[in-house]
Design a protein around this motif. Structure first.
Motif, PDB file in Angstrom:
ATOM      1  N   GLY A 139       1.134  -1.131  -0.138  1.00  0.00           N
ATOM      2  CA  GLY A 139      -0.017  -0.228  -0.345  1.00  0.00           C
ATOM      3  C   GLY A 139       0.312   1.259  -0.015  1.00  0.00           C
ATOM      4  N   LEU A 140       1.772   1.396   1.226  1.00  0.00           N
ATOM      5  CA  LEU A 140       2.911   2.700   0.833  1.00  0.00           C
ATOM      6  C   LEU A 140       3.838   2.835  -0.531  1.00  0.00           C
ATOM      7  CD1 LEU A 140       4.446   2.123   4.436  1.00  0.00           C
ATOM      8  CD2 LEU A 140       2.537   4.376   4.176  1.00  0.00           C
ATOM      9  N   THR A 141       4.162   1.626  -0.971  1.00  0.00           N
ATOM     10  CA  THR A 141       5.018   1.677  -2.218  1.00  0.00           C
ATOM     11  C   THR A 141       3.743   2.464  -2.829  1.00  0.00           C
ATOM     12  OG1 THR A 141       5.710  -0.812  -1.725  1.00  0.00           O
ATOM     13  CG2 THR A 141       6.248  -0.120  -3.724  1.00  0.00           C
ATOM     14  N   LEU A 142       1.953   1.881  -3.469  1.00  0.00           N
ATOM     15  CA  LEU A 142       1.692   2.231  -4.670  1.00  0.00           C
ATOM     16  C   LEU A 142       1.188   3.488  -4.225  1.00  0.00           C
ATOM     17  CD1 LEU A 142       0.204   0.894  -6.956  1.00  0.00           C
ATOM     18  CD2 LEU A 142      -1.820   0.691  -5.520  1.00  0.00           C
ATOM     19  N   ALA A 143       1.132   4.243  -2.649  1.00  0.00           N
ATOM     20  CA  ALA A 143       0.507   5.226  -2.517  1.00  0.00           C
ATOM     21  C   ALA A 143       1.788   6.449  -2.797  1.00  0.00           C
ATOM     22  CB  ALA A 143      -0.409   5.396  -1.349  1.00  0.00           C
ATOM     23  N   LYS A 144       2.869   6.210  -2.382  1.00  0.00           N
ATOM     24  CA  LYS A 144       3.314   6.655  -1.289  1.00  0.00           C
ATOM     25  C   LYS A 144       5.037   7.083  -2.368  1.00  0.00           C
ATOM     26  CE  LYS A 144       1.365   8.333   1.715  1.00  0.00           C
ATOM     27  NZ  LYS A 144       0.418   9.839   2.146  1.00  0.00           N
ATOM     28  N   PHE A 158       7.464   4.992  -8.082  1.00  0.00           N
ATOM     29  CA  PHE A 158       7.078   3.690  -9.119  1.00  0.00           C
ATOM     30  C   PHE A 158       5.551   3.291  -9.084  1.00  0.00           C
ATOM     31  CE2 PHE A 158       5.700  -0.871  -8.735  1.00  0.00           C
ATOM     32  CZ  PHE A 158       6.462  -1.210 -10.093  1.00  0.00           C
ATOM     33  N   GLY A 159       4.961   3.612  -7.686  1.00  0.00           N
ATOM     34  CA  GLY A 159       3.770   3.797  -7.688  1.00  0.00           C
ATOM     35  C   GLY A 159       2.769   4.902  -8.301  1.00  0.00           C
ATOM     36  N   ARG A 160       3.330   5.786  -8.294  1.00  0.00           N
ATOM     37  CA  ARG A 160       2.837   6.514  -9.360  1.00  0.00           C
ATOM     38  C   ARG A 160       3.381   6.487 -11.242  1.00  0.00           C
ATOM     39  NH1 ARG A 160       5.209   9.778  -5.076  1.00  0.00           N
ATOM     40  NH2 ARG A 160       7.042  10.326  -6.158  1.00  0.00           N
TER      41      ARG A 160
END
Length: 324
Positions: A181-186, A189-191
């Motif tokens: 969740g942190l990887t995708l949102a913060k 790479f998530g962006r």
């Protein structure tokens, strides 16, 4: 005024229809069986949903990037069979990383075909579903796998153990959900994942490496599948070679229920967790009501159709198309 009210109702149902339906289901199941919302049953549902949930976390990245992964069920069967077989041959310390490496290779192959060769993800993963199933049967010789010394191995901790009174599968699910969740949102790479799924062409012209982003999304999905296979193998210490068959549709249903769009570019890990729990509680409620387990297959199909309809409706802001 009446027309405006209808539009507002349609917009709310399009955006929050799944949650509204879930609340109605929860109330109905609780009335039908008071045991439904007891702590024991809630823990049982979350624990049994952990394997599906872990797989759904990885598929969330794939779907947000604008692709699909229908191979996760067969891949989970493969990882489960491999780690059980290698457990008795080279020991659990070596079996676990070996299984992860082999599963990641499958994910890398799919990621290469979809990301770098730009092949259609539906066709690729549908073909890999069959290919990996064949690979699993070939590897196992068509036989089920069991650990010889089930009482003398620490391997069961991943599927049967507890820590601080909480089942280990739930802790793994929570930890992975927080990390991804942190990887995708913060993270950058998530962006990039959101950008590629929203508009791949624009992302490419903006300097975002589309192929590499898609490739790593499939690697993340494969890593989650390997983790799910580890939990499954550890829970039963034995497995059929078709243990993951059909899970790909349940995983996809959970991801869509969580609000991830099949068109790509939207969705969150947190909402995927909610989608997994919705599916788990609905299936559990049906069983407590005395319905046969195979009714779940029909319900899953209905949920997928409903979720896709509401997903499209949310994009246009109303339940019905202009033509209808």
């Amino acid at each position: 005024m009446a027309t405006l009210t209808k539009q507002q109702i349609g917009s709310v149902l399009a955006k929050q229809g799944i949650l509204i339906a879930f609340v109605i289901f929860m109330i109905a199941f609780t009335i039908a069986n008071p045991k439904f919302l007891t702590m024991d049953n809630v823990f049982s549902v979350v624990r049994s949903s952990a394997i599906l949930g872990v797989m759904a976390l990885g598929v969330t990245f794939v779907v947000i990037s604008g692709n699909l992964d229908l191979s996760v069920g067969s891949m989970m069967s493969f990882s489960t069979i491999v780690v059980l077989d290698l457990h008795d041959k080279i020991g659990p310390f070596m079996a676990i990383p070996a299984m992860f490496a082999m599963t990641l290779c499958l994910g890398a192959f799919i990621g290469f075909l979809v990301g770098y060769l730009r092949l259609n993800s539906l066709i690729v993963t549908l073909g890999m579903l069959s290919a990996i199933h064949g690979l699993t049967l070939t590897y196992s010789g068509g036989q089920n796998m069991d650990i010889a010394d089930k009482e003398g191995t620490w391997f069961s901790v991943f599927g049967q153990g507890t820590a601080l009174g909480i089942p280990v599968p739930i802790l793994i699910f929570i930890a992975l959900a927080a990390l991804l969740g942190l990887t995708l949102a913060k993270t950058p790479f998530g962006r990039k994942v959101y950008a590629v799924g929203g508009n791949g062409t624009a992302a490419t012209f903006s300097g975002i490496p589309r192929a590499r982003t898609v490739f790593f999304c499939y690697l993340i999905s494969a890593a989650c599948v390997a983790t799910a296979g580890l939990i499954q193998a550890s829970r039963s210490l034995g497995s059929q070679n078709t243990v993951g068959q059909g899970l790909e549709l349940e995983v996809l249903a959970a991801v869509i229920l969580g609000g991830a769009s099949l068109l790509g570019g939207s969705g969150t890990v947190f909402k995927t967790v909610i989608g997994v729990l919705i599916l788990g509680f609905i299936q559990n409620g049906l069983l407590l009501m005395g319905l046969q387990f195979y009714i779940q297959f029909v319900v899953t199909w209905v949920i997928i159709i409903l979720a896709v309809w509401l997903d499209i409706a949310a994009k246009r802001g109303k339940l019905w198309s202009a033509i209808a």
